[in-house]
Motif scaffolding. Structure first.
Motif, PDB file in Angstrom:
ATOM      1  N   PRO A   8     -46.915 -26.352  54.562  1.00  0.00           N
ATOM      2  CA  PRO A   8     -47.354 -27.372  55.528  1.00  0.00           C
ATOM      3  C   PRO A   8     -48.861 -27.619  55.408  1.00  0.00           C
ATOM      4  CG  PRO A   8     -45.979 -25.713  56.595  1.00  0.00           C
ATOM      5  CD  PRO A   8     -46.299 -25.195  55.233  1.00  0.00           C
ATOM      6  N   TYR A  29     -44.120 -23.272  63.212  1.00  0.00           N
ATOM      7  CA  TYR A  29     -43.603 -22.997  61.868  1.00  0.00           C
ATOM      8  C   TYR A  29     -42.231 -22.342  61.938  1.00  0.00           C
ATOM      9  CZ  TYR A  29     -43.295 -21.135  57.119  1.00  0.00           C
ATOM     10  OH  TYR A  29     -42.870 -20.823  55.844  1.00  0.00           O
ATOM     11  N   GLN A  32     -39.989 -22.879  64.008  1.00  0.00           N
ATOM     12  CA  GLN A  32     -38.969 -23.859  64.396  1.00  0.00           C
ATOM     13  C   GLN A  32     -38.706 -24.867  63.276  1.00  0.00           C
ATOM     14  OE1 GLN A  32     -37.779 -22.651  67.202  1.00  0.00           O
ATOM     15  NE2 GLN A  32     -39.577 -21.319  67.045  1.00  0.00           N
ATOM     16  N   SER A  33     -39.433 -24.760  62.173  1.00  0.00           N
ATOM     17  CA  SER A  33     -39.261 -25.691  61.053  1.00  0.00           C
ATOM     18  C   SER A  33     -38.215 -25.159  60.081  1.00  0.00           C
ATOM     19  CB  SER A  33     -40.595 -25.895  60.333  1.00  0.00           C
ATOM     20  OG  SER A  33     -40.930 -24.735  59.587  1.00  0.00           O
ATOM     21  N   TRP A  47     -38.898 -21.771  57.928  1.00  0.00           N
ATOM     22  CA  TRP A  47     -39.281 -20.539  58.604  1.00  0.00           C
ATOM     23  C   TRP A  47     -38.870 -19.284  57.840  1.00  0.00           C
ATOM     24  CZ3 TRP A  47     -36.175 -16.600  60.564  1.00  0.00           C
ATOM     25  CH2 TRP A  47     -34.804 -16.828  60.520  1.00  0.00           C
TER      26      TRP A  47
END
Length: 574
Positions: free
Chosen positions: A141, A180, A182-183, A186
């Protein structure tokens, strides 16, 4: 980087090439066409159903490219396309033979087709794997890469010189946050590179490194726009293209190679247009200096060749060890991994793999007798293998103690011998705690540590870490599932039922029917412990497919009496 710097000085100072543009040579056009044809052919996987020898099995990989990665391939093809387009426009300004026009058109159409197929391969969904419903292209990210760069500025030393090469993963785990987890990314504990090559320079080399790179860019811009021998439109477009790539893509060998090639081209412009009078110095009277320079140069070349040869040989032997795994030949695996470490003892993956191999050997010897009773000779061999595995795991940690993954690997080694070696349970817990300190936002480490306590019937400690994992990753079914069972074992039946209900809400029955049915069945068993309660299963809520439901299971290797390992085997011992 040293090799690229040497290449830069050679290309920019080469007298024969000073009037020749490498970017417009036939080598580039021919390389572009060949690479494009290979890319187009392998997109359709011509060897998918062909029986290939083990050393050629990589040709079946749908992501195979001679460049190394699909992203690097896309960057290189884009570079070739810009060269082709500018050359076509230049040819259009004057009359050219039809054959030349067709040749240059081919050098654009083929790379464009290959680039389209490569981009499609990068962005197309890959199904429900570890990272659910995402494309093949997995990048760190940008937000966390920016936070990592800012993190080094908090300390004066790291702000000036950075955190050092190959340490980005250590700082990435420090800046990971709840968002992060929850992405879809993870389950990737860390990234080894930043999202941006520019941010990577700042993070690993600090303000000093960034300023040095900035001066290089400034000098390149000055050579592009000033003077009678300023850069051509081709060089300007390529420079802008590479700067954009450095800003938005992670660093790679291909990206830096193209950058240094372009910088060398710009430096040749300066050398061509320089009006500085060149002086010829006669060194015939300075023979000792000449001899000294030659000896030093030969020494540096010889030393570089020696270390590069050892590095290449170590990779060769490690590749042979991987082939040994495919052939199920433990001796081939062991011998080649050992040889790779002898040649290059500073590679973490060599050491980590060798540690796992030693533990596997120990487990296989221990499992020869299911009752756990082994001969004295096997006992000594198992002890030696375990000590070697632990020693290699600790070396990995010592090579980079900031990496959480190194501590996790050491913890896994200890966990595998909990039922075989005295004190291994304490060492496992200690190593997992160090991993958590290095990666505080990682829920997987907490479930793993909670699992160690669960296996020891220490349910209060297990509940504490399972609960922490849930707080870090509320939509992870396995965390709630382990929390439910720990409550059940502790006879906290209402909490167990509620936790298992929460687990069921997180499982999509269409995608993971086995786990869904398993949880429903266990919920019925849990509810039997509540005779006066009428608990309804609430199946509403967001479904999540982050792995399967697994309870902690003790290692199968059991030795009685347990092995007594020296104190040096503990993670704290030096």
């Amino acid at each position: 980087m040293i090799s690229l710097a040497v290449l830069y000085f050679y290309l920019s100072r080469n007298v024969r090439a000073i009037h020749e543009s490498l970017l417009q040579s036939r080598i580039y056009h021919l390389g572009s066409i060949i690479l494009s044809i290979i890319t187009i052919i392998f997109y359709f996987q011509p060897f998918k159903n062909v029986a290939l020898p083990q050393n050629l099995a990589f040709l079946k990989n749908p992501g195979f490219t001679p460049v190394g990665s699909q992203l690097d391939l896309a960057i290189l093809l884009g570079f070739f396309i810009i060269i082709g387009i500018v050359n076509i426009l230049k040819k259009g300004e004057k009359t050219s033979p039809l054959r030349s026009i067709i040749y240059h058109l081919g050098s654009i159409i083929l790379p464009l087709t290959a680039l389209f197929l490569t981009i499609y391969s990068l962005i197309k969904p890959v199904g429900t794997d570890v990272i659910n419903h995402v494309s093949t292209l997995i990048l760190p990210p940008f937000r966390l890469s920016w936070f990592a760069a800012l993190e080094i500025l908090k300390n004066p030393a790291s702000a000036i010189i950075g955190i050092g090469p190959d340490n980005f993963s250590a700082i990435f785990t420090r800046v990971k946050d709840f968002a992060y987890n929850q992405s879809p990314l993870w389950q990737i504990n860390s990234f080894n590179v930043s999202r941006s090559a520019i941010l990577q320079i700042l993070t690993e080399t600090g303000i000093f490194g960034l300023l040095t790179f900035g001066l290089l860019i400034f000098n390149a811009i000055k050579q592009l726009v000033k003077g009678d021998h300023k850069g051509s439109p081709l060089q300007l477009f390529l420079f802008l293209y590479l700067i954009i790539c450095l800003l938005i893509f992670p660093p790679s060998l291909i990206l830096w190679f193209l950058f240094f090639i372009l910088i060398a081209e710009l430096s040749k412009i300066y050398n061509l247009g320089s009006n500085i009078n060149k002086q010829i110095i006669d060194l015939s009277d300075l023979l000792p200096i000449c001899v000294g320079i030659v000896i030093i140069s030969l020494g540096l070349i010889g030393a570089s060749g020696y270390f590069l040869g050892r590095t290449y040989a170590s990779e060769y032997f490690f590749k042979k060890s991987i082939d040994g795994i495919a052939l199920n030949n433990a001796k081939l695996v062991y011998d080649n991994q050992r040889q790779a470490i002898i040649l290059n003892p500073y590679i973490e993956r060599f050491r980590s793999s060798f540690a796992q191999t030693n533990i596997l050997i120990a487990n296989n010897l221990a499992l020869k007798n299911k009752d756990g009773k082994i001969t004295e000779q096997d006992r000594q061999t198992i002890t030696q293998a375990i000590q070697a595995g632990i020693s290699e795991g600790k070396v990995v940690v010592s090579l980079n103690p900031q990496k959480a993954g190194n501590w996790q690997s050491l913890a896994s080694i200890y966990a595998n011998i909990i039922n075989a070696a005295a004190g291994a349970d304490v060492w496992t817990i200690s190593a997992f705690q160090r991993a958590i300190l290095a990666d505080p936002q990682n829920p997987v480490y907490r479930v793993s540590l909670g699992g160690v306590y669960y296996s020891q019937n220490k349910y209060d400690d297990a509940l504490r870490f399972f609960e922490q994992a849930i707080s870090l990753k509320p939509d992870w079914p396995n965390a709630s599932y382990n929390y439910a069972w720990a409550n059940f074992q502790k006879k906290n039946y209402p909490q167990a039922v509620n936790a298992l209900q929460a687990t069921i809400k997180l499982i999509d029955p269409k995608l993971n029917k086995a786990d869904y049915d398993k949880a429903l069945k266990e919920l019925e068993e849990f509810k039997k412990m509540l005779p006066n309660e009428d608990v309804q299963v609430d199946q509403s809520g967001e479904k999540n497919q982050s792995g399967s439901l697994n309870l902690p299971t003790p290692p199968t290797t059991q030795i009685s009496p347990k092995l007594e390992l020296p104190k040096e085997a503990s993670p704290e011992a030096k």
